[in-house]
Design an enzyme around this catalytic site. Structure first.
Site, PDB file in Angstrom:
ATOM      1  CB  CYS A  83      -0.910   0.003   1.216  1.00 42.07           C
ATOM      2  SG  CYS A  83      -2.026   1.418   1.277  1.00 42.07           S
ATOM      3  CB  CYS A 129      -2.255   3.887   8.021  1.00 44.38           C
ATOM      4  SG  CYS A 129      -3.291   4.661   6.744  1.00 44.38           S
ATOM      5  CB  CYS A 185      -1.553  -0.290   8.113  1.00 43.49           C
ATOM      6  SG  CYS A 185      -2.098  -1.441   6.833  1.00 43.49           S
ATOM      7  CB  CYS A 229     -16.375  -6.957   4.840  1.00 44.18           C
ATOM      8  SG  CYS A 229     -17.756  -6.714   5.982  1.00 44.18           S
ATOM      9  CB  CYS A 233     -19.634  -4.393   3.570  1.00 48.82           C
ATOM     10  SG  CYS A 233     -18.899  -2.830   4.123  1.00 48.82           S
ATOM     11  CB  CYS A 249     -19.692  -0.002   7.523  1.00 48.17           C
ATOM     12  SG  CYS A 249     -18.728  -0.979   8.690  1.00 48.17           S
TER      13      CYS A 249
END
Length: 422
Positions: A65, A69, A72, A109, A142, A202
């Site tokens: 990624c 963050c 993470c 999800c 989701c 959510c």
């Protein structure tokens, strides 16, 4: 105590507590803890009875990624030894989802690492949603793909998505200390885009990153203001190789207070016990079921969780029942509003099944609950990896002391040849 009686009365009326009352919940003593849980339980039972909704997450794309963050394991520059792979094919994701449905999950999800999807990615996920719904009638889906651009939420809704997850994670005041590559406002914008498209919103938080009580209250009040239907409460998993690897700030008692505060502020929404529950709640997990009405099952995106069958046993032993097919999760006043949304969004009934295997998907707070650019509770499949060592602690500790030695952070599939979503 007067505080709890007031909070119960307000919760039964769906009335917002004051900030001072929410802060007072976090400041209660261990001697008052069972009273706090019982009070939150009255509000929970008013709107959700003794039902527990099961959610299963499929990790569509893992690692690499570009976001930074701090919590993470998939972040830019992460040294965590995790599984890395590009997009699963629709049929592979559908097969993984079927394992969760077999375990009783009503919602699947779909999580993907990254800042946000391209339009091609949205088309790819749309085909995956279609494949899952073709194989699992009535299941809710989701999506959790990161920051959305204009029109992407509508495309997901057209493809059959029921909800979109994007967590706020922490307060606006402290967000810049956790992430530099995007802003708190970016996250709010994505939740609002999902809402406007008729998707059930959510959005939740991660506790244990060094935030103050004021930060926790701020983010939960913001979630109520955004009118999220589902609020996942994650507890940081201090993953080796991330900047927050040494942040062990939570006790089981504090976790329960945080959950209770979220329930009092958001009395009639799906409060979901998400990542980090095994690490931080440990043997007090069943108590949390008196507060929350939703959980993730089993493993996380890049770390192992509690076995799915153990989750089902815990629910039954605590006197709760798995929410079955044909049951609407949200109270009537909320589900009616959701059904009236422009695109028919909102939580529906969803599908379920009977028993579960040894593992199921879930979300990791420390490294995946908000997934780099994504933000779910993250997960998929089960795999057995050796435990990552944690610093040794004394065999005995004072009541309420931090105990990072009790549960190790176990890497899902690391050093094995187990396929993603096995």
């Amino acid at each position: 105590m007067d505080l709890l009686n007031t909070l119960v009365d307000k919760g039964l009326r769906r009335e917002l507590p004051t900030r001072e009352e929410a802060l007072a919940v976090l400041a209660t003593s261990d001697d008052e803890l069972l009273d706090v849980v019982a009070a939150a339980g009255k509000v929970r039972r008013q709107w959700f009875g003794r039902r527990v909704k099961l959610n299963y997450l499929v990790n569509l794309k893992s690692g690499l990624c570009p976001e930074d963050c701090s919590y993470c394991s998939q972040r830019l520059g992460s040294k965590a030894e995790i599984l890395k792979y590009t997009w699963l094919k629709p049929e592979e994701a559908s097969q993984a989802a079927a394992a969760g449905v077999a375990g009783g999950a009503k919602r699947v999800c779909l999580v993907a690492s990254g800042r946000g999807p391209t339009d091609r990615d949205v088309e790819r996920v749309g085909k995956t949603i279609e494949a899952i719904k073709e194989q699992n009638e009535g299941i809710e889906v989701c999506a959790c793909l990161g920051l959305l651009s204009d029109g992407q939420a509508e495309k997901l809704r057209e493809a059959g998505a029921d909800a979109y997850n994007h967590n706020l994670n922490t307060s606006e005041a402290t967000y810049g200390q956790i992430t530099k590559t995007h802003t708190y406002a970016d996250r709010v914008d994505t939740v609002e885009k999902a809402h406007a498209a008729g998707l059930s919103a959510c959005s939740g938080l991660i506790a244990g990153m060094g935030e103050s009580d004021e930060d926790l209250v701020d983010v939960v009040f913001s979630l109520r203001e955004l009118d999220a239907d589902s609020v996942p409460v994650n507890f940081l998993i201090p993953f080796e190789g991330t900047p927050l690897a040494k942040e062990w700030n939570l006790t089981p008692q504090r976790c329960l207070r945080i959950l209770a505060m979220a329930r009092f502020v958001c009395p009639d929404v799906e409060v979901r016990l998400a990542g980090g529950r095994e690490v931080h709640l440990r043997s007090l997990q069943p108590l949390a079921l008196n507060i929350v009405n939703s959980i993730f099952l089993g493993d996380y995106l890049t770390s192992e969780g509690q076995a799915g069958q153990a989750d089902l046993d815990m629910i039954a032993d605590a006197g709760f029942e798995v929410e079955g097919a044909g049951t609407t999760t949200l109270p009537a006043h909320r589900s009616d509003l959701a059904d009236a949304a422009p695109a028919g969004g909102g939580c529906g009934s969803g599908g379920a099944a009977s028993l579960c295997g040894s593992g199921a998907g879930a979300a990791s707070a420390g490294d995946e609950a908000a997934g780099c650019g994504s933000a779910c509770g993250g997960c998929s499949g089960h795999a057995h990896a050796e435990a990552t060592p944690v610093p040794a602690q004394p065999a005995q500790a004072e009541p309420g002391a931090l105990r990072s030695d009790l549960v190790a952070v176990r890497r899902r599939g690391a050093g094995t040849d187990i396929a993603p979503n096995a």
